[in-house]
Design an enzyme around this catalytic site. Structure first.
Site, PDB file in Angstrom:
ATOM      1  N   LYS A 176       2.047  -3.187   7.458  1.00 28.23           N
ATOM      2  CA  LYS A 176       2.416  -3.497   6.075  1.00 28.23           C
ATOM      3  C   LYS A 176       3.605  -3.194   5.732  1.00 28.23           C
ATOM      4  O   LYS A 176       4.667  -3.621   4.782  1.00 28.23           O
ATOM      5  CB  LYS A 176       1.244  -2.535   5.079  1.00 28.23           C
ATOM      6  CG  LYS A 176      -0.111  -3.195   5.112  1.00 28.23           C
ATOM      7  CD  LYS A 176      -0.237  -4.523   4.334  1.00 28.23           C
ATOM      8  CE  LYS A 176      -0.145  -4.460   2.910  1.00 28.23           C
ATOM      9  NZ  LYS A 176      -0.460  -6.088   2.512  1.00 28.23           N
ATOM     10  N   THR A 203       0.808  -1.292  -0.142  1.00 30.68           N
ATOM     11  CA  THR A 203       0.017   0.022   0.076  1.00 30.68           C
ATOM     12  C   THR A 203       1.083   1.294  -0.078  1.00 30.68           C
ATOM     13  O   THR A 203       1.959   1.278   0.600  1.00 30.68           O
ATOM     14  CB  THR A 203      -1.046  -0.132   1.394  1.00 30.68           C
ATOM     15  OG1 THR A 203      -1.369   1.382   1.440  1.00 30.68           O
ATOM     16  CG2 THR A 203      -0.085  -0.246   2.578  1.00 30.68           C
ATOM     17  N   ASP A 204       0.314   2.485  -0.685  1.00 33.04           N
ATOM     18  CA  ASP A 204       1.032   3.729  -0.508  1.00 33.04           C
ATOM     19  C   ASP A 204       1.042   4.391   1.142  1.00 33.04           C
ATOM     20  O   ASP A 204       1.768   4.984   1.284  1.00 33.04           O
ATOM     21  CB  ASP A 204       0.084   4.722  -1.285  1.00 33.04           C
ATOM     22  CG  ASP A 204      -1.019   4.851  -0.901  1.00 33.04           C
ATOM     23  OD1 ASP A 204      -1.594   4.411  -0.018  1.00 33.04           O
ATOM     24  OD2 ASP A 204      -1.616   5.862  -1.748  1.00 33.04           O
ATOM     25  N   GLU A 205       0.205   3.614   1.800  1.00 32.57           N
ATOM     26  CA  GLU A 205       0.130   4.067   3.270  1.00 32.57           C
ATOM     27  C   GLU A 205       1.548   3.851   3.940  1.00 32.57           C
ATOM     28  O   GLU A 205       1.923   4.569   5.207  1.00 32.57           O
ATOM     29  CB  GLU A 205      -1.042   3.489   4.095  1.00 32.57           C
ATOM     30  CG  GLU A 205      -2.150   3.792   3.440  1.00 32.57           C
ATOM     31  CD  GLU A 205      -3.588   3.614   4.250  1.00 32.57           C
ATOM     32  OE1 GLU A 205      -3.321   3.507   5.531  1.00 32.57           O
ATOM     33  OE2 GLU A 205      -4.584   3.568   3.845  1.00 32.57           O
ATOM     34  N   TYR A 242      -2.186  -0.477  10.674  1.00 35.78           N
ATOM     35  CA  TYR A 242      -2.229  -1.160   9.829  1.00 35.78           C
ATOM     36  C   TYR A 242      -1.194  -0.684   8.726  1.00 35.78           C
ATOM     37  O   TYR A 242      -0.388  -1.788   8.503  1.00 35.78           O
ATOM     38  CB  TYR A 242      -3.390  -0.659   8.888  1.00 35.78           C
ATOM     39  CG  TYR A 242      -3.531  -0.937   7.344  1.00 35.78           C
ATOM     40  CD1 TYR A 242      -3.664  -2.368   7.095  1.00 35.78           C
ATOM     41  CD2 TYR A 242      -3.471   0.046   6.693  1.00 35.78           C
ATOM     42  CE1 TYR A 242      -3.468  -2.494   5.574  1.00 35.78           C
ATOM     43  CE2 TYR A 242      -3.437  -0.131   5.112  1.00 35.78           C
ATOM     44  CZ  TYR A 242      -3.373  -1.628   4.611  1.00 35.78           C
ATOM     45  OH  TYR A 242      -3.324  -1.951   3.434  1.00 35.78           O
TER      46      TYR A 242
END
Ligand code: NAD
Ligand code: DAU
Length: 359
Positions: A166, A136-138, A162
């Site tokens: 990741k 993810t970009d997060e 989260y």
């Protein structure tokens, strides 16, 4: 004929990816979908393909070493596409531990089992073995409102449990690449939307609530920005990276489609009004009066925006579905699949919704 091991294929992106792959390659590929079926996994997402001879579903937990190594022992797996994860930021704020368990430990098990099955005595790997980790970009944290993009070189700065889980899983993949020359790629993608998305996430939640005349909860000032990508464009990117990507590389995937949350909500309301026939009683519910500002998400990242320059230059992928088209297709899908929505919004979802939104 390649055999794919897809993890988390009964979830939102995984099920769209399986549909994409079977549409594209037909019976030239074989897919084994391993999913433990948490609240987010739904076999109904794949009911149209479950009878195909080249598709198999296995219910197992990716943290279960024995089950995963058995899958590798019994099948000559060529490609792993690793989606399985706990994926919802709000849930990670309430209950972080399961995110570490699934996202970090589960990824470690997947890597270890793939390496054990694939590594040759001299430390090399057969040319057709490839592992793609869907991230993810997060992991890159939050951008300023007035500029900047996430590049593959942007330092990791996750904020939520989260995104921290990741980021940790990405680091494990990078460690396997560096230490064992493990044949892997990572994709870091922006927010997806489309069919089969569970209505805890913004777009399906707003569609479902608006159709039922329920409040539309907006966190904070509604001006947080996300970069939205139609899910089938993501599926295509994953396939292209796995086939054309340079091994060991990370590729950012994004839609060039930044929007504030409040803009998204207004667009959904406009499209619902446009698409519902005048005599549909649900049309009477659709109004901006439903918009309700609620307490902000803790640690809420302000803005995400991907620079997908590398994947375009090296692989030739770019987003194809304009938001105006993608959101219409998505809303149409939810209109046509009210039974799907009713099934997933019973039971556990109701408890979650009441607890989360105090509604
Ligand atoms: P999702 O929550 O809809 O689906 C996750 C799937 O994983 C479910 O089918 C669930 O049953 C399965 N799963 C969970 N724990 C498992 C376990 N221990 N063992 C086996 N299966 C398990 O998630 P999604 O939105 O489809 O996201 C898929 C992947 O893509 C995730 O890794 C996520 O981090 C990543 N991603 C998502 C987005 C997005 O916008 N949704 C964007 C970028 C990256
Ligand atoms: O950026 C990629 C990520 O996108 C993925 O890695 C995650 O798995 C995926 O869930 C998604 O995370 P977000 O937190 O950005 O998505 P979500 O749909 O939960 O929220 C989108 C934005 O809308 C966010 O700024 C919070 C806001 N929001 C969300 C909900 C559910 C609201 O204002 N109200 C809501 O009720």
């Amino acid at each position: 004929m390649y055999t794919y091991l897809v993890t988390g294929g009964a979830g939102f992106i995984g099920s769209n990816y399986i549909h994409y792959m079977l549409d594209k390659y037909g019976d030239d590929i074989r897919i084994i979908n391993v999913d433990v079926l948490t609240y987010a996994g739904n076999p109904e997402n794949l009911s149209d393909i479950e009878q195909l001879p080249n598709y198999k579903f296995v219910r197992a937990d990716i943290t279960d070493k024995e089950a995963i190594s058995k899958l590798f022992a019994e099948n000559d797996i060529d490609r792993v596409v690793h989606f399985a994860a706990e994926s919802h930021v709000d849930r990670s704020i309430k209950n972080p531990e399961v995110f570490v368990q699934t996202n970090v430990l589960g990824t470690a098990v997947m890597l270890n089992c793939a390496r054990a099955a694939w590594e040759q005595p001299d430390g090399s790997y057969p040319a057709d073995k490839r592992f793609l980790h869907v991230s993810t970009d997060e992991v890159y944290g939050s951008l300023e409102e007035d500029g900047g993009y996430f590049y593959e070189t942007t330092p990791y700065a996750p904020h939520s449990p989260y995104s921290a889980s990741k980021a940790s899983s990405d680091m494990l993949v990078k460690a396997y690449i560096d230490t064992y020359h493990f044949p892997a790629n990572i994709t870091n993608c922006s927010n997806n939307y489309g069919p089969y998305q569970f209505p805890e996430k913004l777009i399906p939640l707003i569609i479902n609530n608006a159709l039922h005349g329920k409040k539309l909860p907006v966190y904070g000032d509604g001006k947080n920005v996300r970069d939205w990508l139609y899910v089938m464009d993501h599926a295509k990117a994953i396939d292209m990276v796995q086939e054309k990507g340079r091994l060991g590389e990370t590729y950012n995937v994004g839609g060039h489609n930044e929007k504030q949350n409040i803009e998204i909500i207004r667009i959904i309301l406009d499209v619902l009004k446009e698409q519902l026939p005048d005599d549909d009683p649900r049309k009477a519910h659709i109004s901006e009066d439903l918009i309700t500002y609620v307490e902000d998400r803790k640690g809420h990242d302000r803005r995400y925006a991907i620079a997908p320059d590398k994947i375009k230059a090296e692989i030739g992928w770019e987003p194809e579905t304009m938001f105006e088209e993608g959101i219409r297709k998505t809303i149409q899908w939810y209109f046509e699949n009210t039974a799907w929505m009713e099934n997933v919004t019973s039971g556990e979802y109701r408890n979650y919704y009441e607890e989360m939104y105090k509604a």
